[in-house]
Enzyme design. Structure first.
Site, PDB file in Angstrom:
ATOM      1  N   HIS A 173      32.041 -28.908 -11.219  1.00 35.73           N
ATOM      2  CA  HIS A 173      31.417 -28.825 -12.543  1.00 35.73           C
ATOM      3  C   HIS A 173      30.865 -30.184 -12.961  1.00 35.73           C
ATOM      4  O   HIS A 173      31.421 -31.221 -12.607  1.00 35.73           O
ATOM      5  CB  HIS A 173      32.459 -28.346 -13.562  1.00 35.73           C
ATOM      6  CG  HIS A 173      31.891 -27.973 -14.893  1.00 35.73           C
ATOM      7  ND1 HIS A 173      31.687 -28.893 -15.895  1.00 35.73           N
ATOM      8  CD2 HIS A 173      31.477 -26.785 -15.375  1.00 35.73           C
ATOM      9  CE1 HIS A 173      31.182 -28.275 -16.953  1.00 35.73           C
ATOM     10  NE2 HIS A 173      31.030 -27.002 -16.669  1.00 35.73           N
ATOM     11  N   ASP A 300      29.080 -19.773 -19.372  1.00 36.48           N
ATOM     12  CA  ASP A 300      29.330 -21.098 -19.950  1.00 36.48           C
ATOM     13  C   ASP A 300      29.775 -21.025 -21.407  1.00 36.48           C
ATOM     14  O   ASP A 300      29.414 -21.866 -22.225  1.00 36.48           O
ATOM     15  CB  ASP A 300      28.089 -21.989 -19.812  1.00 36.48           C
ATOM     16  CG  ASP A 300      28.455 -23.468 -19.780  1.00 36.48           C
ATOM     17  OD1 ASP A 300      29.649 -23.797 -19.710  1.00 36.48           O
ATOM     18  OD2 ASP A 300      27.526 -24.300 -19.820  1.00 36.48           O
TER      19      ASP A 300
END
Length: 339
Positions: A173, A300
């Protein structure tokens, strides 16, 4: 059609408070890293109400958006970033325990990725094993770099070896990039500090950074050492799929010392997700370049809150077979959610 999203975030109020206390006495470099992560989170979130809730508030959004399950990981301000190994071990353990307790209240709606104290890679591997075996977590998320090192550095190999042993993936990430890189590429006296910070992070910079990170894992020989390791990369692969052919043409096995082309490793070991970037051309390119078997859905949340998540996938001009794979079949197989 069942929909599972896997780049969804939470944040612990208790852990954040302890991070603030640590930050108050941290060295200047650590203090800057901690502060940057927390400040970046504030730029995306008007409050912490959504990110700290793993219950009714989140389920309400999921029902409105047509999402059946979220796989949740820690957001910005992750205790993974702490350079004090003792503090990192304690707070990652606390963060994982807290998330696990919330998941247990709604086990059909939520699953989890672990936070890992990477300051001590052996302890991180141990925490990954505990999170998987005790809490039923489905893998881990690593954000950014650590003390100027990418995770291809040999000292971090125990983390990836443990992931392979446990048959769980590591989600790579984005996070705050180094100041010297941000200043060189993204700063200008012609625009505001806020524009610089955004350009260097969610606007562009940290996506390139984590894309490079995944390429470095390949070039390090990680997947020759660990042939069953699986990696997940968000934001449609952080630009990497667009350059696979170019890398194959220019960085041949005779140069890299690898057994195969870079694209072979990428297409076999990496799964990509949209991270809430719901773009039809990018979806179609992802399927064409990666194959639908290596595309997984993600939203997200709560950095992006889009109640049309289901609508996008249901109406996308792709085959029904690919739609089902992306919606749930791929992630169920990868994470063992169908067991």
């Amino acid at each position: 059609m069942k929909i599972i999203t896997i780049e969804e975030h939470y944040q612990s109020a208790n852990v954040s408070k302890k991070m603030d206390e640590i930050n108050a006495t941290a060295n200047p470099e650590q203090k800057q890293t901690n502060k940057a992560g927390l400040e970046m989170a504030k730029n995306f979130l008007s409050s912490t109400d959504d990110i700290e809730d793993v219950g009714e508030r989140r389920i309400k959004f999921m029902d409105e958006a047509g999402i059946d399950m979220q796989v949740i990981a820690y957001g910005n301000g992750n205790p993974q970033t702490l350079t004090d190994a003792k503090a990192a071990i304690a707070l990652c353990r606390e963060a994982n325990d807290e998330l696990a307790s919330m998941i247990r209240k709604n086990p059909t709606r939520f699953a989890g990725f672990a936070s890992l104290p990477v300051a001590d890679p052996m302890a991180a591997a141990t925490e990954l094993e505990r999170a998987v075996k005790v809490h039923g977590f489905k893998g881990a998320m690593l954000a950014g770099t650590f003390e100027g090192k990418f995770f291809d550095d040999p000292q971090f190999l125990p983390i990836f070896a443990k992931a392979e042993e446990l048959n769980v993936p590591i989600y790579m990430h984005p996070s705050i990039i180094a100041k010297e890189i941000s200043d060189y590429y993204f700063n200008s006296t012609e625009w505001s500090p806020m524009l610089t910070a955004t350009f260097a992070s969610a606007g562009y910079g940290w996506h390139m950074d984590v894309g490079i990170h995944v390429i470095r894992l390949i070039l390090s020989g990680m997947f020759d050492k660990l042939p069953n390791l699986k990696i997940i990369s968000g934001h449609w692969g952080e630009f990497v799929p667009y350059f696979l052919e170019r890398m194959d043409e220019t960085m041949l096995p005779s140069m890299t010392g690898l057994k195969r082309n870079i694209s072979d490793y990428y297409r076999n070991h990496v799964y990509i997700t949209p991270s809430g970037l719901f773009s039809v051309p990018q979806l179609q390119f992802a399927i064409a370049e990666m194959g639908a078997d290596h595309v997984i859905y993600s939203g997200d949340y709560p950095y992006l809150i889009d109640t049309k998540s289901r609508e996008f996938l249901e109406t996308a001009p792709i085959s029904d077979e690919d739609r089902e794979k992306i919606a749930h079949l791929n992630v169920e197989k990868l994470l063992g959610l169908d067991e």
